[in-house]
Design a protein around this motif. Structure first.
Motif, PDB file in Angstrom:
ATOM      1  N   GLN A  81      -5.313  -6.025   9.412  1.00 44.65           N
ATOM      2  CA  GLN A  81      -6.208  -5.225   8.573  1.00 44.65           C
ATOM      3  C   GLN A  81      -7.302  -4.540   9.393  1.00 44.65           C
ATOM      4  O   GLN A  81      -8.402  -4.290   8.896  1.00 44.65           O
ATOM      5  CB  GLN A  81      -6.813  -6.082   7.453  1.00 44.65           C
ATOM      6  CG  GLN A  81      -5.749  -6.640   6.525  1.00 44.65           C
ATOM      7  CD  GLN A  81      -6.327  -7.393   5.344  1.00 44.65           C
ATOM      8  OE1 GLN A  81      -7.497  -7.788   5.332  1.00 44.65           O
ATOM      9  NE2 GLN A  81      -5.501  -7.592   4.317  1.00 44.65           N
ATOM     10  N   ARG A  82      -6.972  -4.215  10.634  1.00 43.00           N
ATOM     11  CA  ARG A  82      -7.882  -3.419  11.437  1.00 43.00           C
ATOM     12  C   ARG A  82      -7.812  -1.957  11.023  1.00 43.00           C
ATOM     13  O   ARG A  82      -8.756  -1.197  11.223  1.00 43.00           O
ATOM     14  CB  ARG A  82      -7.535  -3.569  12.924  1.00 43.00           C
ATOM     15  CG  ARG A  82      -7.722  -4.985  13.459  1.00 43.00           C
ATOM     16  CD  ARG A  82      -7.332  -5.091  14.909  1.00 43.00           C
ATOM     17  NE  ARG A  82      -8.155  -4.229  15.755  1.00 43.00           N
ATOM     18  CZ  ARG A  82      -7.918  -4.030  17.056  1.00 43.00           C
ATOM     19  NH1 ARG A  82      -6.884  -4.623  17.647  1.00 43.00           N
ATOM     20  NH2 ARG A  82      -8.718  -3.252  17.757  1.00 43.00           N
ATOM     21  N   ILE A  83      -6.665  -1.555  10.477  1.00 42.26           N
ATOM     22  CA  ILE A  83      -6.468  -0.226   9.913  1.00 42.26           C
ATOM     23  C   ILE A  83      -5.628  -0.380   8.650  1.00 42.26           C
ATOM     24  O   ILE A  83      -4.920  -1.379   8.481  1.00 42.26           O
ATOM     25  CB  ILE A  83      -5.734   0.718  10.886  1.00 42.26           C
ATOM     26  CG1 ILE A  83      -4.450   0.045  11.420  1.00 42.26           C
ATOM     27  CG2 ILE A  83      -6.649   1.165  12.028  1.00 42.26           C
ATOM     28  CD1 ILE A  83      -3.589   0.948  12.271  1.00 42.26           C
ATOM     29  N   GLU A  84      -5.732   0.600   7.761  1.00 41.32           N
ATOM     30  CA  GLU A  84      -4.907   0.573   6.546  1.00 41.32           C
ATOM     31  C   GLU A  84      -3.646   1.387   6.713  1.00 41.32           C
ATOM     32  O   GLU A  84      -2.625   1.116   6.078  1.00 41.32           O
ATOM     33  CB  GLU A  84      -5.703   1.107   5.350  1.00 41.32           C
ATOM     34  CG  GLU A  84      -4.905   1.079   4.045  1.00 41.32           C
ATOM     35  CD  GLU A  84      -5.669   1.646   2.854  1.00 41.32           C
ATOM     36  OE1 GLU A  84      -5.044   1.886   1.799  1.00 41.32           O
ATOM     37  OE2 GLU A  84      -6.895   1.856   2.993  1.00 41.32           O
ATOM     38  N   ASN A  91       0.804  -1.227   0.000  1.00 40.90           N
ATOM     39  CA  ASN A  91       0.000   0.000   0.000  1.00 40.90           C
ATOM     40  C   ASN A  91       0.834   1.273   0.000  1.00 40.90           C
ATOM     41  O   ASN A  91       0.285   2.381   0.020  1.00 40.90           O
ATOM     42  CB  ASN A  91      -0.923   0.014   1.223  1.00 40.90           C
ATOM     43  CG  ASN A  91      -1.943  -1.096   1.194  1.00 40.90           C
ATOM     44  OD1 ASN A  91      -2.394  -1.501   0.131  1.00 40.90           O
ATOM     45  ND2 ASN A  91      -2.310  -1.605   2.365  1.00 40.90           N
ATOM     46  N   ALA A  92       2.145   1.128  -0.026  1.00 40.81           N
ATOM     47  CA  ALA A  92       3.016   2.296   0.136  1.00 40.81           C
ATOM     48  C   ALA A  92       2.773   3.367  -0.918  1.00 40.81           C
ATOM     49  O   ALA A  92       2.772   4.565  -0.623  1.00 40.81           O
ATOM     50  CB  ALA A  92       4.477   1.858   0.117  1.00 40.81           C
ATOM     51  N   ALA A 114       5.858   5.480   4.522  1.00 46.32           N
ATOM     52  CA  ALA A 114       5.326   6.258   3.405  1.00 46.32           C
ATOM     53  C   ALA A 114       5.588   7.742   3.663  1.00 46.32           C
ATOM     54  O   ALA A 114       6.683   8.115   4.074  1.00 46.32           O
ATOM     55  CB  ALA A 114       3.848   5.947   3.208  1.00 46.32           C
ATOM     56  N   ALA A 115       4.598   8.597   3.449  1.00 44.34           N
ATOM     57  CA  ALA A 115       4.802  10.045   3.568  1.00 44.34           C
ATOM     58  C   ALA A 115       5.295  10.427   4.960  1.00 44.34           C
ATOM     59  O   ALA A 115       4.930   9.819   5.973  1.00 44.34           O
ATOM     60  CB  ALA A 115       3.492  10.771   3.268  1.00 44.34           C
ATOM     61  N   ILE A 116       6.130  11.449   5.013  1.00 44.63           N
ATOM     62  CA  ILE A 116       6.574  12.002   6.288  1.00 44.63           C
ATOM     63  C   ILE A 116       5.434  12.802   6.902  1.00 44.63           C
ATOM     64  O   ILE A 116       4.847  13.668   6.248  1.00 44.63           O
ATOM     65  CB  ILE A 116       7.820  12.893   6.106  1.00 44.63           C
ATOM     66  CG1 ILE A 116       9.007  12.038   5.646  1.00 44.63           C
ATOM     67  CG2 ILE A 116       8.151  13.641   7.392  1.00 44.63           C
ATOM     68  CD1 ILE A 116      10.245  12.854   5.299  1.00 44.63           C
TER      69      ILE A 116
END
Length: 250
Positions: free
Chosen positions: A170-173, A123-124, A196-198
């Protein structure tokens, strides 16, 4: 992420001009979420973490004595506001506009920190822009400060360890975590994640209640000394150069 890092307040002996020695009790809390690795590692006197090693040296140089208390993160925040505790270690980047409020003063920078959006590797690419968190459910740590948590919906967990586990269940993405704590727990749990994003970059400082601001010159001088002689960097290198933090998270 931040436990408010929930890290420190003190008992200090001061010589007041024209008066006898007076004892001022400055209380601190050392109880992070469960362990804010590698900044604080509980029950490990040989390797107590980056702050676990740096802070006692700052305290010693500033001629500070400590009185330890154990509050959960949310209680710690309240105790600081009411004066039951006197200071902690935080980042201005965790507060809206970097403003800690009129009750506090802050020290010089102790160390640099960064927190990221953390996701599963597949998902990155979907989370490269920090603005994508707006209006979304985001995994967070209970009691931690987030400068922009008015733009997303918090889904609180007990620690960074639980955030990593929740991603894989998969309780959160997506979640927000300090980069080093996230990489540590991913390695320990053998669960891959990606940074991923800072979300924020900043420094950690000592946030001290303003009634004790006369102590800050001593604290700042201690920070300057330990930075100039290389002590701070040696401690950081000790924890961040280990194999556990060489995890490839793209």
């Amino acid at each position: 992420m931040k436990p408010l890092i929930n890290i420190m307040l003190f008992v200090i002996m001061l010589a007041l001009p024209g008066a006898s020695w007076a004892e001022v009790v400055l209380k601190y809390n050392m109880n992070a979420s469960s362990s804010w690795v590698p900044y604080y590692i509980p029950n490990n006197p040989d390797e107590p973490g980056i702050l676990g090693e740096i802070m006692p040296q700052i305290i010693a140089l500033a001629n500070i004595k400590t009185e330890k208390h154990n509050f959960p993160p949310k209680r710690t925040n309240q105790a600081l506001e009411t004066g039951l505790l006197d200071f902690d270690i935080v980042s201005p980047s965790w507060f809206p506009h970097g403003d800690m409020g009129e009750l506090f003063v802050q020290s010089k920078a102790i160390i640099d920190i960064q927190e990221n959006i953390i996701v599963l590797p597949q998902n990155a690419q979907n989370w490269t822009d920090i603005n994508q968190i707006k209006g979304q459910k985001i995994g967070t740590v209970r009691g931690y400060l987030y400068h922009d948590d008015d733009v997303f919906t918090r889904v609180d967990f007990l620690s960074e360890r639980e955030l990593v586990k929740a991603l894989h269940k998969q309780r959160i993405e997506v979640a927000i975590s300090g980069d080093l704590p996230a990489l540590y727990w991913a390695k320990q749990l053998n669960l891959d994640i990606s940074l991923a994003a800072i979300h924020s970059k900043g420094v950690l400082v000592m946030r001290l209640r303003k009634e004790h601001q006369h102590l800050m010159p001593k604290i700042d001088a201690a920070i300057d000394t330990l930075t100039a002689d290389g002590t701070v960097q040696r401690i950081i290198d000790k924890y961040t150069n280990q194999e556990v933090f060489k995890l490839n998270a793209q």
